[in-house]
Design an enzyme around this catalytic site. Structure first.
Site, PDB file in Angstrom:
ATOM      1  N   ARG A  58      82.235  15.432  32.674  1.00 31.48           N
ATOM      2  CA  ARG A  58      81.466  14.517  33.539  1.00 31.48           C
ATOM      3  C   ARG A  58      80.287  13.910  32.777  1.00 31.48           C
ATOM      4  O   ARG A  58      79.720  12.919  33.215  1.00 31.48           O
ATOM      5  CB  ARG A  58      80.970  15.266  34.766  1.00 31.48           C
ATOM      6  CG  ARG A  58      82.083  15.846  35.638  1.00 31.48           C
ATOM      7  CD  ARG A  58      81.522  16.842  36.642  1.00 31.48           C
ATOM      8  NE  ARG A  58      80.627  16.189  37.588  1.00 31.48           N
ATOM      9  CZ  ARG A  58      79.767  16.859  38.356  1.00 31.48           C
ATOM     10  NH1 ARG A  58      79.657  18.189  38.256  1.00 31.48           N
ATOM     11  NH2 ARG A  58      79.000  16.205  39.195  1.00 31.48           N
ATOM     12  N   HIS A  67      77.418  25.329  42.345  1.00 33.67           N
ATOM     13  CA  HIS A  67      78.163  25.457  43.595  1.00 33.67           C
ATOM     14  C   HIS A  67      78.325  26.926  43.978  1.00 33.67           C
ATOM     15  O   HIS A  67      78.486  27.239  45.165  1.00 33.67           O
ATOM     16  CB  HIS A  67      79.555  24.826  43.468  1.00 33.67           C
ATOM     17  CG  HIS A  67      79.535  23.336  43.307  1.00 33.67           C
ATOM     18  ND1 HIS A  67      79.354  22.730  42.088  1.00 33.67           N
ATOM     19  CD2 HIS A  67      79.673  22.338  44.207  1.00 33.67           C
ATOM     20  CE1 HIS A  67      79.386  21.413  42.242  1.00 33.67           C
ATOM     21  NE2 HIS A  67      79.574  21.149  43.523  1.00 33.67           N
ATOM     22  N   ASP A 112      70.854  17.110  45.390  1.00 25.68           N
ATOM     23  CA  ASP A 112      72.266  17.471  45.368  1.00 25.68           C
ATOM     24  C   ASP A 112      72.571  18.181  46.689  1.00 25.68           C
ATOM     25  O   ASP A 112      71.672  18.477  47.485  1.00 25.68           O
ATOM     26  CB  ASP A 112      72.558  18.368  44.161  1.00 25.68           C
ATOM     27  CG  ASP A 112      74.009  18.268  43.697  1.00 25.68           C
ATOM     28  OD1 ASP A 112      74.855  17.774  44.475  1.00 25.68           O
ATOM     29  OD2 ASP A 112      74.315  18.698  42.570  1.00 25.68           O
ATOM     30  N   LYS A 137      72.069  11.508  37.473  1.00 27.59           N
ATOM     31  CA  LYS A 137      71.975  12.899  37.904  1.00 27.59           C
ATOM     32  C   LYS A 137      72.318  13.807  36.728  1.00 27.59           C
ATOM     33  O   LYS A 137      72.900  13.339  35.734  1.00 27.59           O
ATOM     34  CB  LYS A 137      72.913  13.160  39.081  1.00 27.59           C
ATOM     35  CG  LYS A 137      74.410  12.907  38.792  1.00 27.59           C
ATOM     36  CD  LYS A 137      75.241  13.055  40.043  1.00 27.59           C
ATOM     37  CE  LYS A 137      76.727  12.895  39.731  1.00 27.59           C
ATOM     38  NZ  LYS A 137      77.567  12.937  40.928  1.00 27.59           N
ATOM     39  N   HIS A 138      71.933  15.074  36.740  1.00 26.08           N
ATOM     40  CA  HIS A 138      71.223  15.856  37.763  1.00 26.08           C
ATOM     41  C   HIS A 138      69.877  16.228  37.159  1.00 26.08           C
ATOM     42  O   HIS A 138      69.835  17.028  36.224  1.00 26.08           O
ATOM     43  CB  HIS A 138      71.997  17.115  38.119  1.00 26.08           C
ATOM     44  CG  HIS A 138      73.433  16.860  38.506  1.00 26.08           C
ATOM     45  ND1 HIS A 138      74.430  16.610  37.574  1.00 26.08           N
ATOM     46  CD2 HIS A 138      74.038  16.813  39.712  1.00 26.08           C
ATOM     47  CE1 HIS A 138      75.588  16.462  38.204  1.00 26.08           C
ATOM     48  NE2 HIS A 138      75.373  16.571  39.504  1.00 26.08           N
ATOM     49  N   ASP A 176      80.775   9.451  45.735  1.00 24.68           N
ATOM     50  CA  ASP A 176      80.677  10.130  44.447  1.00 24.68           C
ATOM     51  C   ASP A 176      81.731   9.510  43.537  1.00 24.68           C
ATOM     52  O   ASP A 176      82.852  10.003  43.448  1.00 24.68           O
ATOM     53  CB  ASP A 176      80.940  11.625  44.649  1.00 24.68           C
ATOM     54  CG  ASP A 176      80.083  12.494  43.757  1.00 24.68           C
ATOM     55  OD1 ASP A 176      79.246  11.958  43.029  1.00 24.68           O
ATOM     56  OD2 ASP A 176      80.251  13.727  43.806  1.00 24.68           O
TER      57      ASP A 176
END
Length: 534
Positions: free
Chosen positions: A144, A187, A259, A174-175, A75
């Site tokens: 990000r 998460h 993911d 991504k995503h 990553d």
């Protein structure tokens, strides 16, 4: 290939370490007993260790019946430093590259990342982030993302995909189909977005379309429910999203990787065993299994059971296994399984890479406000500087110390939401300072204590500049500050410091010309594209 060998290619497992930092017996069993086809490594500390690590897992894979090489993945969103923390080149976060507004710098970042990654034995990178961060309260994407403008994100994502391909690294935008407008961290919960299909097509899909056009070999799914496409299932589990939108509307023929399946968005709602089968049935090719060894066992067993019962069509498994094998052939890993640890140590973090990173950092740093010409501070005056930071104060103070002649004092609260007593302590320390740098950090709404800290330090009357070290929106919580800089240095979830960006910020604060322009509007205060120069 046996059923077990085919299914193993469909699972990407996180490795586990022994006391020496090398992969342990459970990792060997994952590769040899479960026949896992790709790995994402735990975080080896140095480039040499990372190279030895990848060599070891490749040796174990070679000792299996078929001897197929692994795809070793990482990553590396802001360089290989993201996972290999020492001796590598820290690069700006994507939003910093968005502020720099230069596809050439985005390509350079990808080239540096790819060179270091390949030297350490990695073939696969889970970057670039192609999400358009349209929601200022997004708790997980934030810096990000390249920014809030669809065209900017698409241009830079495509530039990086091409650079990675040219350098022999598998890029993974991504995503999909977009995580930029969420207010829930996948998460810890299951996000959903309620915008209509026209908004999806106009705002969030174009960067993925651009990345596919640039030759992306893989894409990663989002654990996000896009109600206009599938109101019931997140993209990872939805055939309507993966087959209907990605394969059908966008014509993507490459590999789809999920993911992490142990994230709460999936694990708490479907369980990893059931979700693993659902994802492959929906069109995913590789399942990211990032839990304990038993999680890898569950993923493989669930797919084998579903294949043998007929729940999972054999043609679906064969299709994905072929894609994985084709990606391995294209990556060159059959020809170059092993790497030289000493060469990895020499190449990673070399002086030329660090100089390029420094240029990127200065180009990213954005001077948003400078009323009364508070900045730049005089680097030669010997004045005393207080660095009061909500997070990473010692690192920022170290960078300031390197850019200025006078003494530097660091202050940081126990949590990112300072108490009244802590704020009073900061104000007391400010009495001995000639100037103040106050650094705030947010991953959504700014904690109230940070805004109170800025106002209290401003009330001392000392020359003061505020620096947003995460999202650029902090100014809306303390709009009266006279000097304000955004540097996009710190990610929301990990809060990892980025010394390249802190050094660049310090250089700008003490006179180097800032290069950044806002990659997202700051409320009604400053528009997209705003940025001052000295």
């Amino acid at each position: 290939m046996t059923d077990a060998e085919k299914v193993g290619q469909l699972v990407m497992a996180v490795t586990h370490d022994g006391p020496d930092g090398m992969p342990n017996e459970e990792t060997r069993r994952s590769l040899q007993d479960l026949k896992i086809g790709s790995v994402i490594t735990s975080e080896p500390r140095t480039p040499g260790l990372a190279a030895r690590y990848s060599n070891q897992v490749q040796r174990w894979a070679r000792a299996t019946r078929l001897g197929l090489p692994l795809l070793v993945s990482g990553d590396f969103e802001f360089g290989t430093t993201h996972n290999v923390r020492e001796g590598t080149t820290p690069l700006p976060n994507a939003m910093g590259l968005g502020a720099a507004r230069d596809p050439g710098l985005a390509r350079d970042a990808a080239r540096i990342t790819a060179a270091e990654a390949r030297a350490m034995g990695f073939q696969w990178n889970y970057a670039p982030v192609a999400d358009v961060n349209t929601n200022p309260r997004n708790p997980i994407i934030g810096v990000r993302s390249f920014g809030a403008d669809t065209g900017l994100v698409g241009t830079l994502a495509a530039a990086q995909v091409r650079a990675y391909r040219d350098a022999g690294i598998i890029a993974t935008p991504k995503h999909f189909p977009g995580h930029g407008d969420t207010e829930t961290d996948s998460h810890t919960g299951l996000p959903s977005v309620a915008y209509d299909r026209a908004t999806l097509d106009r705002v969030h899909l174009p960067p993925f379309r651009a990345a596919i056009g640039a030759g992306a070999d893989a894409l990663m799914t989002a654990h996000v429910i896009v109600k206009s496409v599938d109101p019931d299932l997140p993209a990872t589990l939805s055939s309507k999203v993966l087959n209907g939108v990605l394969r059908g509307d966008l014509g993507f023929k490459g590999l789809i990787v999920t993911d992490a399946m142990d994230m709460d968005a999936i694990a708490k709602n479907w369980g990893t065993r059931e979700a693993t089968v659902m994802a492959v049935k929906a069109g995913a090719d590789v399942i990211m299994s990032t839990g304990a060894y038993e999680t890898h066992v569950d993923a493989v067993d669930a797919l084998l059971d579903a294949l043998r019962s007929g729940e999972l069509p054999r043609a679906r498994v064969d299709e994905s296994a072929r894609r994985v094998l084709a990606l391995k052939c294209g990556s060159g890993v059959f020809r170059h399984r092993y790497v030289d640890p000493e060469a990895a140590e020499r190449l990673a973090g070399n002086a030329a890479f660090l100089r390029k990173a420094d240029r990127m950092g200065v180009a990213a740093t954005t001077l948003v406000r400078n009323e009364g010409r508070v900045l730049p501070f005089d680097p030669k005056s010997g004045a005393r500087t207080l660095v009061a930071a909500a997070v990473q104060a010692p690192q920022f103070a170290q960078a300031v110390d390197g850019a200025s002649a006078g003494p530097v004092t660091a202050w940081q609260p126990a949590t990112p939401d300072p108490t009244d007593a802590e704020i009073a302590d900061a104000v007391a320390k400010a009495r001995d300072a000639d100037r103040i740098l106050v650094a705030t950090f947010s991953s959504g709404a700014l904690p109230a204590g940070q805004a109170k800290l800025v106002r209290a330090l401003q009330a001392t009357g000392k020359p003061l500049a505020a620096v947003a070290t995460g999202l650029p929106y902090d100014l809306t919580s303390y709009p009266d500050v006279r000097a304000y800089v955004a540097n996009y240095a710190t990610t929301a979830r990990t809060q990892r410091f980025n010394m390249t960006q802190y050094r660049a910020t310090a250089e700008v604060l003490f006179g180097r010309q800032p290069g950044g322009r806002l990659p997202a509007a700051i409320g009604d205060l400053y528009p997209y594209g705003h940025g001052l120069r000295y």
